[in-house]
Design a protein around this motif. Structure first.
Motif, PDB file in Angstrom:
ATOM      1  N   LYS A 159     -12.088  -7.290 -19.288  1.00  0.00           N
ATOM      2  CA  LYS A 159     -12.793  -8.263 -18.475  1.00  0.00           C
ATOM      3  C   LYS A 159     -14.067  -8.616 -19.236  1.00  0.00           C
ATOM      4  CE  LYS A 159     -14.500  -9.018 -13.809  1.00  0.00           C
ATOM      5  NZ  LYS A 159     -13.905 -10.334 -13.561  1.00  0.00           N
ATOM      6  N   CYS A 160     -14.260  -9.899 -19.513  1.00  0.00           N
ATOM      7  CA  CYS A 160     -15.393 -10.300 -20.354  1.00  0.00           C
ATOM      8  C   CYS A 160     -16.682 -10.376 -19.550  1.00  0.00           C
ATOM      9  CB  CYS A 160     -15.103 -11.650 -20.997  1.00  0.00           C
ATOM     10  SG  CYS A 160     -13.714 -11.558 -22.140  1.00  0.00           S
ATOM     11  N   LEU A 161     -17.797 -10.208 -20.255  1.00  0.00           N
ATOM     12  CA  LEU A 161     -19.112 -10.191 -19.622  1.00  0.00           C
ATOM     13  C   LEU A 161     -19.712 -11.588 -19.573  1.00  0.00           C
ATOM     14  CD1 LEU A 161     -20.427  -7.112 -21.637  1.00  0.00           C
ATOM     15  CD2 LEU A 161     -19.545  -7.115 -19.282  1.00  0.00           C
ATOM     16  N   PRO A 162     -20.456 -11.877 -18.514  1.00  0.00           N
ATOM     17  CA  PRO A 162     -21.138 -13.168 -18.455  1.00  0.00           C
ATOM     18  C   PRO A 162     -22.126 -13.307 -19.613  1.00  0.00           C
ATOM     19  CG  PRO A 162     -21.334 -11.993 -16.359  1.00  0.00           C
ATOM     20  CD  PRO A 162     -20.717 -11.042 -17.329  1.00  0.00           C
ATOM     21  N   VAL A 163     -22.313 -14.524 -20.078  1.00  0.00           N
ATOM     22  CA  VAL A 163     -23.326 -14.806 -21.102  1.00  0.00           C
ATOM     23  C   VAL A 163     -24.668 -14.893 -20.378  1.00  0.00           C
ATOM     24  CG1 VAL A 163     -24.116 -16.491 -22.812  1.00  0.00           C
ATOM     25  CG2 VAL A 163     -21.664 -16.058 -22.518  1.00  0.00           C
ATOM     26  N   GLU A 164     -25.587 -14.015 -20.748  1.00  0.00           N
ATOM     27  CA  GLU A 164     -26.892 -13.980 -20.059  1.00  0.00           C
ATOM     28  C   GLU A 164     -27.825 -15.033 -20.619  1.00  0.00           C
ATOM     29  OE1 GLU A 164     -27.450 -12.058 -17.559  1.00  0.00           O
ATOM     30  OE2 GLU A 164     -25.923 -10.475 -17.708  1.00  0.00           O
ATOM     31  N   ARG A 165     -27.716 -15.249 -21.940  1.00  0.00           N
ATOM     32  CA  ARG A 165     -28.636 -16.164 -22.584  1.00  0.00           C
ATOM     33  C   ARG A 165     -27.866 -16.910 -23.672  1.00  0.00           C
ATOM     34  NH1 ARG A 165     -33.422 -16.122 -25.690  1.00  0.00           N
ATOM     35  NH2 ARG A 165     -32.579 -14.474 -26.988  1.00  0.00           N
ATOM     36  N   ILE A 166     -27.938 -18.227 -23.638  1.00  0.00           N
ATOM     37  CA  ILE A 166     -27.236 -19.023 -24.653  1.00  0.00           C
ATOM     38  C   ILE A 166     -28.153 -19.171 -25.863  1.00  0.00           C
ATOM     39  CG2 ILE A 166     -26.225 -21.287 -25.151  1.00  0.00           C
ATOM     40  CD1 ILE A 166     -25.710 -21.352 -22.000  1.00  0.00           C
ATOM     41  N   THR A 167     -27.713 -18.624 -26.987  1.00  0.00           N
ATOM     42  CA  THR A 167     -28.541 -18.634 -28.192  1.00  0.00           C
ATOM     43  C   THR A 167     -27.826 -19.407 -29.290  1.00  0.00           C
ATOM     44  OG1 THR A 167     -27.488 -16.648 -29.041  1.00  0.00           O
ATOM     45  CG2 THR A 167     -29.425 -16.312 -27.647  1.00  0.00           C
ATOM     46  N   GLU A 168     -28.479 -19.501 -30.451  1.00  0.00           N
ATOM     47  CA  GLU A 168     -27.853 -20.168 -31.595  1.00  0.00           C
ATOM     48  C   GLU A 168     -26.549 -19.448 -31.968  1.00  0.00           C
ATOM     49  OE1 GLU A 168     -26.855 -22.914 -34.040  1.00  0.00           O
ATOM     50  OE2 GLU A 168     -28.448 -23.130 -32.544  1.00  0.00           O
TER      51      GLU A 168
END
Ligand code: NI
Length: 169
Positions: A17-26
């Motif tokens: 089960k994949c984790l949510p992306v907390e912060r969208i970075t480069e």
């Protein structure tokens, strides 16, 4: 152009089960672009991060197969908000080579996600786009086409895939 390796069943990464992306970075944007390159190269209409070994909720879809830039969607933390109708659809998957199986899908879906700039986006999709979105979002929960089949059918396909994987290694 960065073409990544697409993991094939029974790679354990496909079952997490994949984790949510907390912060969208480069780094997120780079991965998304590499996923698009990888999907184009395959070629395919959708790809999810776990298929390239990344345990995060990120998908790319393009049902135009590169013909229409407006149809490229990079979606972060996508969720199905609502769905209507039922359809039986023949699907394949880049992680399940040689497999096409009939699965039940919803006919239309409304998906909420973030784009790569971190803005909230909504996609009202029907038919092919709706089916691909459901397929890719399934991947984020470790779910494959196999899991939509009845047990007998699933066991047959699993055995075939494992045999194939052994022969290839
Ligand atoms: Ni797939």
């Amino acid at each position: 152009m960065a073409v990544l390796e697409i993991l094939k069943y029974p790679a354990p990464a496909l079952r997490r089960k994949c984790l949510p992306v907390e912060r969208i970075t480069e780094r997120t944007r780079e991965l998304a672009r590499a996923m698009l390159d990888t999907m184009r190269d395959a070629p395919g209409v959708g790809l999810a991060a776990p298929q390239v070994g990344e345990n995060i909720r990120l998908i790319v879809v393009d049902v135009s197969l590169g013909k229409d830039p407006k149809q490229v969607h990079f979606l972060v933390n996508p969720e199905i908000e609502s769905a209507e109708g039922e359809r039986i659809v023949e699907e394949g998957c880049l992680s399940l080579p040689g497999v096409t199986e009939k699965v039940h899908r919803r006919e239309t879906v409304r998906v909420r996600a973030l784009n790569l700039s971190g803005e909230e986006v909504f996609i009202d999709a029907r038919e092919v786009l709706a089916f691909v979105l459901q397929h890719e979002i399934d991947h984020l929960d470790g779910k494959l086409i196999l899991d939509h089949l009845n047990k007998t059918k699933r066991d047959v396909v699993k055995r075939r895939l494992k045999k194939q994987a052994r022969a290839a290694s």
